[in-house]
Design a protein around this motif. Structure first.
Motif, PDB file in Angstrom:
ATOM      1  N   PHE A  67       0.632  -1.418  -0.293  1.00 51.53           N
ATOM      2  CA  PHE A  67      -0.434  -0.214   0.137  1.00 51.53           C
ATOM      3  C   PHE A  67       1.173   1.223   0.157  1.00 51.53           C
ATOM      4  O   PHE A  67       1.953   0.869   0.931  1.00 51.53           O
ATOM      5  N   ALA A  68       0.510   2.079  -0.721  1.00 49.04           N
ATOM      6  CA  ALA A  68       1.341   3.006  -0.824  1.00 49.04           C
ATOM      7  C   ALA A  68       0.456   5.009  -1.438  1.00 49.04           C
ATOM      8  O   ALA A  68      -0.738   4.768  -1.405  1.00 49.04           O
ATOM      9  N   TYR A 266      -4.261 -10.795  14.006  1.00 45.48           N
ATOM     10  CA  TYR A 266      -4.006  -9.500  13.190  1.00 45.48           C
ATOM     11  C   TYR A 266      -3.257  -8.876  14.216  1.00 45.48           C
ATOM     12  O   TYR A 266      -2.802  -7.610  13.889  1.00 45.48           O
ATOM     13  N   GLU A 267      -3.684  -8.537  15.541  1.00 44.25           N
ATOM     14  CA  GLU A 267      -3.469  -7.160  16.275  1.00 44.25           C
ATOM     15  C   GLU A 267      -3.584  -7.681  16.832  1.00 44.25           C
ATOM     16  O   GLU A 267      -3.064  -6.914  18.301  1.00 44.25           O
ATOM     17  N   ASN A 269      -0.320  -7.174  18.675  1.00 43.60           N
ATOM     18  CA  ASN A 269       0.707  -6.473  18.715  1.00 43.60           C
ATOM     19  C   ASN A 269       0.156  -4.979  19.588  1.00 43.60           C
ATOM     20  O   ASN A 269       0.889  -4.936  20.605  1.00 43.60           O
ATOM     21  N   TYR A 270      -0.953  -4.768  19.524  1.00 42.38           N
ATOM     22  CA  TYR A 270      -1.640  -3.814  19.608  1.00 42.38           C
ATOM     23  C   TYR A 270      -2.833  -3.693  20.943  1.00 42.38           C
ATOM     24  O   TYR A 270      -2.963  -3.467  21.577  1.00 42.38           O
ATOM     25  N   ALA A 271      -3.757  -3.331  19.194  1.00 38.15           N
ATOM     26  CA  ALA A 271      -5.065  -3.631  19.807  1.00 38.15           C
ATOM     27  C   ALA A 271      -5.703  -5.293  20.679  1.00 38.15           C
ATOM     28  O   ALA A 271      -6.510  -4.957  21.658  1.00 38.15           O
ATOM     29  N   TRP A 353      -7.244   8.971   2.775  1.00 39.76           N
ATOM     30  CA  TRP A 353      -6.638   8.042   1.843  1.00 39.76           C
ATOM     31  C   TRP A 353      -5.891   7.359   1.661  1.00 39.76           C
ATOM     32  O   TRP A 353      -4.966   6.699   1.354  1.00 39.76           O
ATOM     33  N   GLY A 354      -4.471   7.954   3.184  1.00 38.27           N
ATOM     34  CA  GLY A 354      -3.538   8.349   3.423  1.00 38.27           C
ATOM     35  C   GLY A 354      -3.216   6.462   4.314  1.00 38.27           C
ATOM     36  O   GLY A 354      -2.571   5.582   4.661  1.00 38.27           O
ATOM     37  N   VAL A 356      -4.275   2.153   5.552  1.00 35.59           N
ATOM     38  CA  VAL A 356      -3.958   0.669   4.493  1.00 35.59           C
ATOM     39  C   VAL A 356      -5.992   0.327   5.244  1.00 35.59           C
ATOM     40  O   VAL A 356      -6.226   1.173   6.513  1.00 35.59           O
ATOM     41  N   ILE A 358      -8.608  -1.782   7.435  1.00 38.52           N
ATOM     42  CA  ILE A 358      -8.974  -2.737   8.320  1.00 38.52           C
ATOM     43  C   ILE A 358      -9.965  -3.149   8.737  1.00 38.52           C
ATOM     44  O   ILE A 358     -10.985  -2.054   8.489  1.00 38.52           O
ATOM     45  N   GLY A 456      -4.808  -0.178  14.966  1.00 38.52           N
ATOM     46  CA  GLY A 456      -3.883  -1.135  13.679  1.00 38.52           C
ATOM     47  C   GLY A 456      -3.098   0.025  13.978  1.00 38.52           C
ATOM     48  O   GLY A 456      -2.766   1.026  15.094  1.00 38.52           O
ATOM     49  N   GLN A 457      -2.062   0.097  13.163  1.00 35.50           N
ATOM     50  CA  GLN A 457      -0.478   0.108  14.011  1.00 35.50           C
ATOM     51  C   GLN A 457      -0.052   0.569  11.871  1.00 35.50           C
ATOM     52  O   GLN A 457      -0.112  -0.516  11.212  1.00 35.50           O
ATOM     53  N   PRO A 458      -0.027   1.713  11.638  1.00 31.85           N
ATOM     54  CA  PRO A 458      -0.495   2.726  12.640  1.00 31.85           C
ATOM     55  C   PRO A 458      -1.868   2.937  12.544  1.00 31.85           C
ATOM     56  O   PRO A 458      -2.969   2.605  12.349  1.00 31.85           O
TER      57      PRO A 458
END
Lengths: 485, 447
Positions: A67-68, A266-267, A269-271, A353-354, A356, A358, A456-458
């Motif tokens: 993703f960019a 998937y989450e 490490n964070y949520a 827009w910036g 991805v 989830i 999410g991360q970021p």
């Protein structure tokens, strides 16, 4: 040379993706405008008008994601960003063990527009500022109120989603909200009481219907009553929770654990993950038979009802919990096949827009029951009636939670009596929902929701609405939220 | 490092370009005062779970915000479009808002020219890092976990930014900033271990060392025993200390203090915590994420907030600072917490000296329960252990706590020197690991 359209940019990106050998790609071009007006202590502290344009390109190459995104919308930047997304996807694929395979979805061609009666961006700024100043004046007119705050917010998102599968959807979405808070001081203590509209996909009519100036004196009175109220005695109580309070309880203890990406790690490490592991689907008793929680991303005016999600999947309605049994997850095209689902639930969303997309909590709501609020309270010998949101915290598998509220009233022998302060209740999610023995009828149903759900991360901010009628829970442990009690 | 073959990103906004943008904005502004801020960022994240990539992203976002003021009426408008036409339009929008705004009794014109101390805010290796470097570090962490038959989830991120603030008063601040982050959660059956790092340099993330630490924690965490809730002696690792202290720092604002809606009300220049504790701001410290200036263009400076347990400083907005005749507004973006006296040489040494205690790796979902005394709640996470006779004897199921750091840090029994600490909910700090004689765990969860 004519100025290229969004469709031109989309075609440019999708052609590059298609020619790269990638199995899937999409582009989202988004123009977000937002306005926030924030008042504090009888002054307008800030007025901010944000204009944010950019695009994000997502590529699936041999089972690996890339993703960019960029805020530079030009004929040079779009192919460069598309190429970068392809390169990143190739990098992901180079170390993949399990390759991503997307659930199928029909091709859609559509346009989704939020119907608004009053466009919030056409309402004169002075009118909005005057409303906030008058609201804060009304709050601080109450003796004992020492601070006030009030805020209005609106956002419009114009978006084009286009995929290599042929889906093309245009969006023109609006959301609005408003709130105010009074802080009272007494005997060295302070406490706040708030009133807020739910954030909804509505125009300025939401603010007008809220009648802030009518609400403000009540809010201010209750702030003072709250700070002067006796602290709760710790112990077991029956709780009657109002729809606004329940929106947070449902969000944290049902919404998040029903996100399939969490359940799949998937989450982690964070949520966090989820106690609702996939082996529980269809069999686990999440709550009592009074508890039916339905995800509905098709209900008009709700935040997650955007027509299609950021996978290009049509919004849907499905059960999360049916009469107490856990029956469904929130999914996207990537994770749905991992539980054998043929189609995504259409709950994949990005906050800009910036970002991805989830998996996000849907508009999950508690189905109404048969009682009135008065009947729920009448059958309580020793209990607490709770309104609004306060302190909240829950563990990373969504088991052990602790919630406060915005206002609390003691219930004694079937009657709501005086206010209490410092009420905190805690429990274990399925034990708590199994203690639900009554839900009020549809006439009590109200919608609340969130635009700041972090995941999410970021990190991203998710938007969703949670509707409920009042509900009663038996024998819940309450502690005092202060000192060393 | 293996180059991806992707074309290089467009150049980030330079100081000269920012000055050009600022001059263009000033030239077309008709306001009494105009301020322009720049945040131009390029960065990305490699995110993995279940030992493989789940997200791999890069984003370039540039934004310019203009604040215009006529007298005490002000408005702010921002744009992501840097073309001259869009910037002029943004000035017009800011002016239109300002003209319609009520007067703000707390409005102050932008600050004048300032003197800045250039700090180590940008590192070449991070400026040069792209998706390939992030992927390589992520793959290194995944590989270590695969070798141990464990499952890893985590992120490697890096970013570079050009940040500027300018005003018609002659204010001009600009700097490049870089930042890199790594965090990992390792799963061993039902147990998890966690570690994280953040640095201006992507090559200082200590990916291998942190991954081994998380593996160690996860391995130790299997078969946790359930202890009853209650008051325990605790050994808090630096991340747990940082989680609690972030809330102390966030509630130090002067306006709340003056309106008596602060947990510190009436306590300035009084002993509020253990008499050995000091909190200072160290913007030039190479291992912290200090910056040269604030969002208003005021210079960051070294400052002392708590000295030997005595509250010495509050966080001021410019209006409150002027009203209180505070000439230099202190900042606290690079906090360092330390204790006077003999420190344990390491966390292991601290464990050895602790007797019976609960060792906490990290806290999660911290929230205020009572803002008046800063009672917080939250859960232990990713490594909670019972220590007896100086040794970890078992993992324990996670606790919920109900405690105020203003009570818990009244007496500290033992501590280490300050160490790097980063959590998912806080910025980076330098803080010691500590032994506290009593900490209130109010309930226990199922794992």
């Amino acid at each position: 040379m004519p100025t290229p359209s969004w469709q031109d940019f989309a075609d440019l990106a999708l052609k590059r993706i298609a020619s790269s050998g990638a199995e899937y790609g999409d582009i989202r071009l988004v123009h977000s405008t937002a306005q926030s007006i924030r008042g504090e202590d009888r002054r307008i502290a800030s007025i901010r008008d944000t204009d944010d344009v950019g695009f994000g390109v997502r590529v699936l190459y041999r089972g690996g994601w890339g993703f960019a995104a960029s805020s530079i919308l030009s004929l040079e930047e779009v192919p460069r960003v598309a190429d970068l997304a392809i390169e990143i996807a190739k990098g992901s694929a180079s170390i993949a063990i399990e390759h991503v395979a997307l659930a199928r979805e029909p091709v859609h061609r559509d346009r989704v527009v939020t119907p608004v009666r009053i466009d919030p961006f056409t309402v004169p700024l002075g009118q909005k500022a005057d409303l906030l100043l008058a609201t804060m004046d009304a709050l601080q007119a109450q003796s004992g109120v020492v601070r006030s705050a009030a805020e209005l917010w609106a956002r419009r998102d114009r978006k084009l989603f286009a995929s290599t599968e042929g889906t093309r959807v245009e969006f023109d979405l609006v959301a609005s909200s408003g709130d105010c808070t009074a802080t009272a001081l007494s005997d060295g203590r302070f406490a706040s009481r708030s009133f807020n509209t739910p954030p909804l996909r509505r125009g300025y009519e939401l603010i007008e219907e809220a009648e802030f100036l009518k609400q403000a004196p009540r809010v201010a009175r209750e702030a003072v009553e709250k700070v002067q109220a006796p602290a709760v005695d710790a112990g077991a109580y029956d709780l009657v929770l109002d729809p606004e309070h329940l929106s947070l309880t449902m969000h944290e203890s049902c919404g998040h654990p029903s996100e399939l990406d969490r359940a799949l790690g998937y989450e982690a490490n964070y949520a966090g993950t989820s106690f609702l592991t996939t082996d529980k689907l269809g069999t686990f008793r999440y709550g009592s038979t009074h508890v039916t929680l339905v995800a509905d991303n098709t209900e008009p005016e709700t935040l997650a009802a955007t027509g299609y999600d950021d996978d290009g999947v049509a919004c849907q309605k499905w059960d999360i919990v049916r009469e107490g049994i856990f029956t469904g997850y929130c999914t996207n095209r990537e994770v749905a096949p991992k539980i054998g689902a043929a189609r995504s639930r259409g709950s994949n969303r990005a906050d800009s827009w910036g970002s991805v997309p989830i998996v996000r909590i849907a508009n999950i709501g508690l189905e109404p029951g048969q009682a009135t609020v008065e009947q729920l309270i009448a059958d309580v010998r020793r209990g607490i009636y709770i309104e609004g949101h306060g302190s909240y915290s829950i563990d990373q598998r969504r088991y052990n939670f602790q919630f406060g509220g915005d206002a609390f009233w003691l219930i004694e022998n079937g009657k709501r009596t005086h206010m209490l302060r410092d009420v905190i209740y805690h429990g274990i999610t399925p034990e708590f929902w199994n203690r639900c023995d009554g839900v009020a009828d549809r006439s009590h149903r109200q919608r609340y929701g969130f635009i700041t759900c972090g995941k999410g991360q970021p990190g991203q901010s998710g938007w969703m609405t949670h509707a409920a009628s009042h509900a009663r829970f038996r024998n819940i442990q309450v502690i005092r939220g202060e000192g060393r009690a | 490092m293996t180059p991806t073959g992707a074309k290089p990103w467009p150049k980030m906004t330079s100081r000269e370009e920012f000055q050009f943008i600022a001059e263009l904005v000033m030239a077309c502004s008709t306001a009494d005062h105009t301020q322009v801020t720049l945040h131009d960022q390029d960065g990305g994240t490699a995110r993995f779970a279940n030992n493989q990539m789940i997200q791999n992203v890069n984003m370039r976002r540039g934004a310019v915000a203009v604040t215009a003021a006529f007298g005490a009426r002000q408005g702010t408008a921002s744009t992501t479009d840097f073309t001259a036409g869009a910037l002029r339009e943004t000035v017009k929008r800011a002016e239109a808002i300002a003209r319609l705004s009520p007067e703000d009794p707390e409005y102050l014109p932008p600050a004048g020219p300032q003197v800045y101390n250039p700090g180590p805010t940008a590192r070449e290796e991070t400026l040069a890092a792209g998706p390939a470097v992030r992927l390589e570090y992520a793959n290194e962490a995944i590989g270590q976990c695969r070798m141990e038959n464990l499952s890893a989830a985590g992120v490697v991120s890096s970013s570079r930014a050009s940040v500027g603030v300018a005003a018609g008063t002659g204010l001009l601040a600009f700097e490049e900033r870089t930042e890199a982050r790594f965090s990992i959660t390792v799963q061993a059956g039902d147990a998890t271990g966690w570690a994280s790092s953040a640095h201006r340099s992507i090559d200082r993330l200590k990916v291998q060392e942190r991954t081994l630490s998380a593996i160690h924690k996860a391995t130790l965490g299997v078969e946790p025993q359930e202890l009853p809730p209650g008051r325990y002696r605790v050994i808090l690792e630096p991340a747990a200390v940082a989680g609690l202290w972030s809330w102390i720092i966030w509630t130090l604002d002067a306006k709340s203090y003056l309106k008596n809606t602060s947990p510190f009300a009436g306590k300035l220049n009084e002993l509020i915590l253990d008499a050995g504790l000091s909190l200072e701001n160290c913007p030039g410290h190479a291992d912290l994420l200090g910056v040269g200036f604030t969002a208003e263009g005021l210079p960051s400076a070294a400052s002392r907030w708590i000295h030997r347990g005595v509250l010495r400083q509050l966080a001021y907005d410019r209006f409150t600072a002027q009203a209180q005749q505070v000439a230099t507004i202190p900042t606290i973006e690079a906090p360092r917490l330390s204790l006077e006296g003999a420190a344990a040489s390491s966390l292991a040494q601290l464990v050895k000296s602790a007797g019976r205690a609960i060792l906490v790796t990290n806290f999660w979902y911290l929230r205020t329960v009572n803002p008046a005394d800063l009672t917080l709640t939250g859960m232990t996470r990713d490594g909670t252990f019972l220590v007896e006779n100086g040794e970890i004897v078992s993992a324990v199921k996670n606790f919920r706590f109900h405690e105020s750091p203003l009570r818990a840090f009244q007496r500290i029994e033992a501590w280490t020197a300050p160490m790097e600490a980063v959590t998912s909910e806080t910025g980076k700090m330098l803080v010691p690991a500590v032994v506290l004689p009593e900490f209130h765990f109010s309930s226990v969860t199922r794992f």
